[in-house]
Design a protein around this motif. Structure first.
Motif, PDB file in Angstrom:
ATOM      1  N   ARG A   1       0.832  -1.208   0.000  1.00  8.64           N
ATOM      2  CA  ARG A   1       0.000   0.000   0.000  1.00  8.64           C
ATOM      3  C   ARG A   1       0.866   1.258   0.000  1.00  8.64           C
ATOM      4  O   ARG A   1       0.416   2.335  -0.350  1.00  8.64           O
ATOM      5  N   GLU A   2       2.139   1.101   0.419  1.00  8.55           N
ATOM      6  CA  GLU A   2       3.045   2.261   0.440  1.00  8.55           C
ATOM      7  C   GLU A   2       3.876   2.357  -0.838  1.00  8.55           C
ATOM      8  O   GLU A   2       4.823   3.136  -0.899  1.00  8.55           O
ATOM      9  N   GLY A   3       3.543   1.543  -1.830  1.00 10.35           N
ATOM     10  CA  GLY A   3       4.181   1.694  -3.127  1.00 10.35           C
ATOM     11  C   GLY A   3       5.247   0.679  -3.458  1.00 10.35           C
ATOM     12  O   GLY A   3       5.982   0.831  -4.439  1.00 10.35           O
ATOM     13  N   TRP A   4       5.339  -0.400  -2.661  1.00 13.62           N
ATOM     14  CA  TRP A   4       6.310  -1.444  -2.964  1.00 13.62           C
ATOM     15  C   TRP A   4       6.036  -2.016  -4.355  1.00 13.62           C
ATOM     16  O   TRP A   4       4.887  -2.158  -4.764  1.00 13.62           O
ATOM     17  N   ALA A   5       7.118  -2.350  -5.071  1.00 14.63           N
ATOM     18  CA  ALA A   5       6.975  -3.020  -6.365  1.00 14.63           C
ATOM     19  C   ALA A   5       7.953  -4.189  -6.410  1.00 14.63           C
ATOM     20  O   ALA A   5       8.913  -4.238  -5.634  1.00 14.63           O
ATOM     21  N   ARG A   6       7.714  -5.097  -7.342  1.00 13.94           N
ATOM     22  CA  ARG A   6       8.528  -6.312  -7.390  1.00 13.94           C
ATOM     23  C   ARG A   6      10.021  -6.009  -7.422  1.00 13.94           C
ATOM     24  O   ARG A   6      10.829  -6.728  -6.839  1.00 13.94           O
ATOM     25  N   GLU A   7      10.415  -4.968  -8.127  1.00 20.92           N
ATOM     26  CA  GLU A   7      11.851  -4.684  -8.227  1.00 20.92           C
ATOM     27  C   GLU A   7      12.480  -4.313  -6.887  1.00 20.92           C
ATOM     28  O   GLU A   7      13.704  -4.278  -6.765  1.00 20.92           O
ATOM     29  N   ASP A   8      11.630  -4.041  -5.887  1.00 21.19           N
ATOM     30  CA  ASP A   8      12.184  -3.772  -4.557  1.00 21.19           C
ATOM     31  C   ASP A   8      12.689  -5.045  -3.872  1.00 21.19           C
ATOM     32  O   ASP A   8      13.468  -4.966  -2.928  1.00 21.19           O
ATOM     33  N   ASP A   9      12.180  -6.187  -4.312  1.00 18.28           N
ATOM     34  CA  ASP A   9      12.680  -7.474  -3.795  1.00 18.28           C
ATOM     35  C   ASP A   9      13.875  -7.880  -4.652  1.00 18.28           C
ATOM     36  O   ASP A   9      13.776  -8.756  -5.528  1.00 18.28           O
ATOM     37  N   TRP A  10      15.001  -7.287  -4.416  1.00 15.60           N
ATOM     38  CA  TRP A  10      16.144  -7.552  -5.303  1.00 15.60           C
ATOM     39  C   TRP A  10      17.428  -7.213  -4.561  1.00 15.60           C
ATOM     40  O   TRP A  10      17.382  -6.574  -3.493  1.00 15.60           O
TER      41      TRP A  10
END
Lengths: 611, 265
Positions: free
Chosen positions: A543-552
């Motif tokens: 909800r705070e804007g996390w996106a898949r590329e943050d899991d990297w």
């Protein structure tokens, strides 16, 4: 219909709880009770889990972590206040100014016991004061006092001053000057122990809140007090066994030489995984050079803390993480410099891991001609101390470095983003991901960012159960299991140094909870609880804007290999990491974008958090 | 020799456990053991695949065919060893495997005046060719070499590798135990010389750094330094492979690090 009274809420709370949190606005001084229904307490337990639920409900979507509206929660647990060893811990939870996502950090000792015994399961602070204040909470309720005389003091000095002012029985959590200046990796500390990661001290500093002081006013009732005492006795006996010997006898610094031998000791900003001078900084060496004093938290039988005399007779609490980050990671081998650096981080109130990680990144930038600060070189202890001073006071280069390595690299550019060693903005702890590939996954996907306390998957890597250099299915399973166990231990709360004594952990933890709360909780239920808490954290980030590329992981780990003494090459390819993340998502019931399915949300009772 | 060669005792372990373990360390990949149907191989780690020879009496090519087929899609190059080579060293395995390249399908050392097809490396994609040879009853390894691109490595070439020269200067890796006398002579020799270091709470008071001992297995090394191989202890071989299996074979020059299994902080 009338609103339930505080007494009414407490009356219907399960044993081990008060069923209510105090939401204190430090701008207005008004305290509002927040009901914590039994279903929420059972579903999230306490500590990090309950803190996550509170953030979902109390943090406005998209809130600036340093804005008055951003809540900062001190969260207690069902076990605190019982004689169960290592249970005197509390969690501090907020949206992190370093990562922009959820962060929860644990600290220990008497503050946890006194805080719980104020009669609340959590104290949530909102608003912002126009002048420095200290929040006092006890049986008389909450009130704000002026803290102008404390502003600028270290947390330890502020604590000492407040204890003198307030008298016996008060326990204090405070920030240092770095928190006041909103250094994005500032800590909150109590009795020298820090809720260290993610910049919680900056959140507190932004509220102009120097300290929170609590005094016990009531007792915590357990469901089966006699059973709890018996369980505490058994657990204490186990805590003297071989599973905790390392922590008792040498402390976590025992890792240093072992990790060096295993090529997992990050060195010179993760350019290498061994440090030739590691023996100089080892627990074995330091303890021979000067007398070490052992200490421990309240209600703990392990006593893991090892306190060394530093420069000028200062007592320095030494852990593996601060020595790794301020020593090998910065190429510094002088023990005096490393102990002094650690002491200065404590005095400013900054996270040693993020400090070391950010400074090591800057040292490499200087080496590559990206930052004009010739004085800042790998291996230079004096430069390390100057950098810490500049960060803590936001002077000179410190103004940039106080933002953390991610923001600093975005500012400096020149390809420095690839060797800014953070995940989601949180600097990596002392575990080399290329030689610990279950841990690599754990670091990449964790909600808090690169962290060793929310994912201890390194333990599976070092168990021999799989090849730690060849990430695959077993690494994924290990990372999930580790994350789940951490979620429970951080919510019940029990210290993770106790983890080795449990043979059937979920069953044994459920047994402790049954004694304290009277719930018919089982190990299977706790497994679901773990999955719920892990996913609830992810939902907050989403909800705070996390996106898949943050899991990297940063580019360095995926493009540079390490040569091992054995002759093997440690390589972590982007493909291997991607495959592990994909498998992690599947196992967690997430789609390939990392979003949970509605079925999974429903299964875990998480629908309320997204509706 | 009185009992199956594979199960002959070797410094507290067995020949098959030792050779399979050394090969595993040398190839950094899966290990397949091919046995006569029903042959007992003793207790082996789950990580080893045990397969039956499809047809007995086909000689080494029969086992080679089963092994290469089992490794299809799991690796490109296989090292092949008989089980009676307890002096095999991982450095030798690595050197031989490393000789197979784009242009070379097999590397068969020529050591001590003999070609060594059972201390050799073969490309896994040779499996169909081996199957064809078996079908045509052309059972000698030399028939395989006639049909593929291969190279040999002689003593000089092998010893040019610094690790082979250091750890296996006599090229004992190719020593086979063909009879009881061979076995007794080899067994009477010392166990490999290894270095052991204990970290943290496992370190004996006053002891620092590495100690040199003779030990053929991890269990022997642990006994020698008084470390119990219990769930709270793990060992790293040469700072790399982690194990707590007491039968894990050690080789000349190994460095064994015993560390606390409670790794974190």
């Amino acid at each position: 219909m009338t609103a339930p009274t505080l007494a009414g809420l407490r009356e219907k709370a399960p044993a081990g709880y008060f069923g209510v949190a105090a939401a204190v606005d430090v701008g207005t001084g008004i305290t509002t009770p927040v009901e914590l229904p039994a279903t929420v307490l059972r579903g999230y337990l306490g500590g990090a889990g309950l803190g996550t639920w509170l953030m979902h409900h109390l943090a406005p979507v998209g809130v600036d972590p340093l804005a008055p509206d951003a809540p900062l929660a001190f969260v207690f647990s069902p076990l605190v206040g019982t004689p169960l060893t290592t249970s005197a811990k509390f969690a501090v939870v907020a949206k992190s100014p370093l990562t922009g996502m959820l962060t929860d950090a644990l600290a220990s000792s008497h503050f946890a016991i006194a805080g719980k015994r104020t009669g609340y399961d959590a104290i949530v602070i909102r608003g912002s004061s126009e002048r420095p204040v200290v929040l006092l909470m006890d049986g008389d309720g909450s009130r704000l006092e002026d803290a102008k005389s404390l502003w600028g003091l270290s947390a330890a000095e502020a604590e000492a001053s407040l204890r003198e002012r307030l008298g016996k029985g008060w326990q204090i959590a405070a920030i240092g000057p770095a928190g006041e200046r909103q250094v994005r990796f500032a800590t909150i500390s109590h009795d020298g122990r820090h809720a260290g990661r993610g910049g919680l001290g900056a959140v507190m500093g932004a509220k102009c809140l120097k300290a929170v002081a609590v005094r016990a006013a009531t007792k915590v009732a357990s469901f089966d007090p006699k059973g709890v005492v018996e369980a505490a006795r058994a657990l204490s006996t186990l805590s003297f066994g071989p599973a905790t010997a390392k922590y008792r006898e040498l402390g976590t610094l025992a890792n240093l030489l072992a990790f060096n031998a295993l090529s997992t000791l990050p060195t010179r900003n993760f350019q290498e995984a061994t440090f030739a001078d590691a023996p100089r900084l080892s627990a074995e060496h330091l303890s021979q050079l000067s007398g070490v004093v052992r200490s421990g938290c309240a209600s703990c039988t392990i006593g893991c803390e090892h306190i060394y005399p530093g420069l000028g007779g200062k007592n320095v609490r030494v852990e593996y993480e601060n020595v790794f980050a301020l020593g090998p990671l910065c190429g510094v081998s002088d023990p005096d410099a490393v102990l002094e650096a650690s002491a200065r981080c404590d005095a400013f109130g900054i996270d040693t891991i993020s400090a070391g990680g950010t400074i090591a990144w800057a040292m490499e930038c200087v080496e590559r001609g990206l930052i004009d600060a010739e004085w800042l070189r790998f291996g230079d202890g004096a430069a390390l101390l100057r950098a810490i001073d500049e960060i803590g006071s936001r002077r000179g280069l410190g103004a940039l470095l106080a933002e953390g390595s991610r923001r600093a690299a975005e500012h400096v550019g020149g390809g420095s983003e690839a060797f800014a060693c953070h995940v989601k903005g949180l600097e990596l702890p002392g575990y080399e991901p290329r030689t610990l590939q279950a841990m690599a996954l754990g670091l990449a996907v964790n909600a808090r960012g690169a962290d060793h306390n929310r994912s201890g998957a390194y333990e599976a890597d070092l168990s021999g159960r799989h090849d730690r250099l060849a990430g695959g299915a077993s690494h994924v399973a290990a990372a999930i299991e580790s994350e789940d166990r951490a979620a429970i231990m951080d919510s019940m709360i029990l210290c993770k140094f106790l983890r080795g004594v449990f043979v059937e952990p979920y069953e044994e933890w459920a047994s402790l909870l049954r004694l304290v709360t009277g719930w018919d909780v089982t190990g299977d239920e706790l497994r679901r609880t773990a999955a719920r808490i892990v996913l609830a954290k992810r939902l907050f980030n989403l909800r705070e804007g996390w996106a898949r590329e943050d899991d990297w992981l940063p580019g360095r780990f995926l493009s540079e290999s390490l040569e091992l003494e054995s002759g093997r090459t440690a390589t972590l390819s982007a493909e291997t990491l991607r495959e592990m993340i994909d498998a992690y998502y599947v196992a967690r019931g997430l789609d390939q974008e990392g979003t949970p399915s509605s079925e999974r949300l429903s299964e875990l009772g998480l629908i309320e958090l997204v509706s | 020799m009185g009992s199956p060669k594979a199960l002959l005792e070797w410094h507290g372990s067995t020949l098959v456990r030792r050779v399979a373990g050394i090969v595993a360390r040398g190839v950094d990949g899966p290990v397949v053991l091919v046995r006569a149907p029903g042959q007992a191989l003793g207790c082996l780690p789950d990580s080893f695949d045990v397969l039956d020879d499809v047809e007995e009496g086909k000689g080494p090519l029969g086992g080679l065919c089963v092994g290469l087929e089992a490794l299809a899609d799991r690796g490109e190059i296989a090292y092949v060893s008989s089980t009676d080579a307890p002096l095999l060293h991982p450095a030798f395995v690595r050197r031989v495997v490393g000789e197979v390249s784009e242009e070379i399908d097999a590397c068969v050392p020529y050591v001590r005046g003999f070609r060594q097809p059972l201390a050799a490396a073969y490309r896994v994609s040779l499996a169909p060719l081996v199957a064809d040879l078996l079908a045509a009853d052309r059972l000698r390894p030399s028939f395989l070499l006639e049909a593929c691109r291969w190279s040999d490595l002689d003593d000089v070439a092998l010893l040019a590798d610094p690790d082979v020269a250091r750890f296996d200067p006599g090229l004992d890796s190719v020593t086979n135990l063909n009879n009881q006398a061979d076995y007794e002579a080899a067994r009477a020799g010392p166990a490999p010389e290894v270095q052991v270091e204990c970290f943290g709470v496992l370190r004996a008071p006053g002891r620092r750094g590495r100690v040199t001992i003779h030990a053929a297995t991890l269990g022997s090394a642990a006994d020698a330094v008084g470390v119990p191989l219990n769930p709270h202890v793990v060992a790293a071989l040469n700072g790399d492979q982690i194990s707590r299996d007491p039968e894990e074979p050690l080789a000349q020059g190994d460095v064994v690090s015993f560390v606390s299994a409670e790794a974190g902080g």
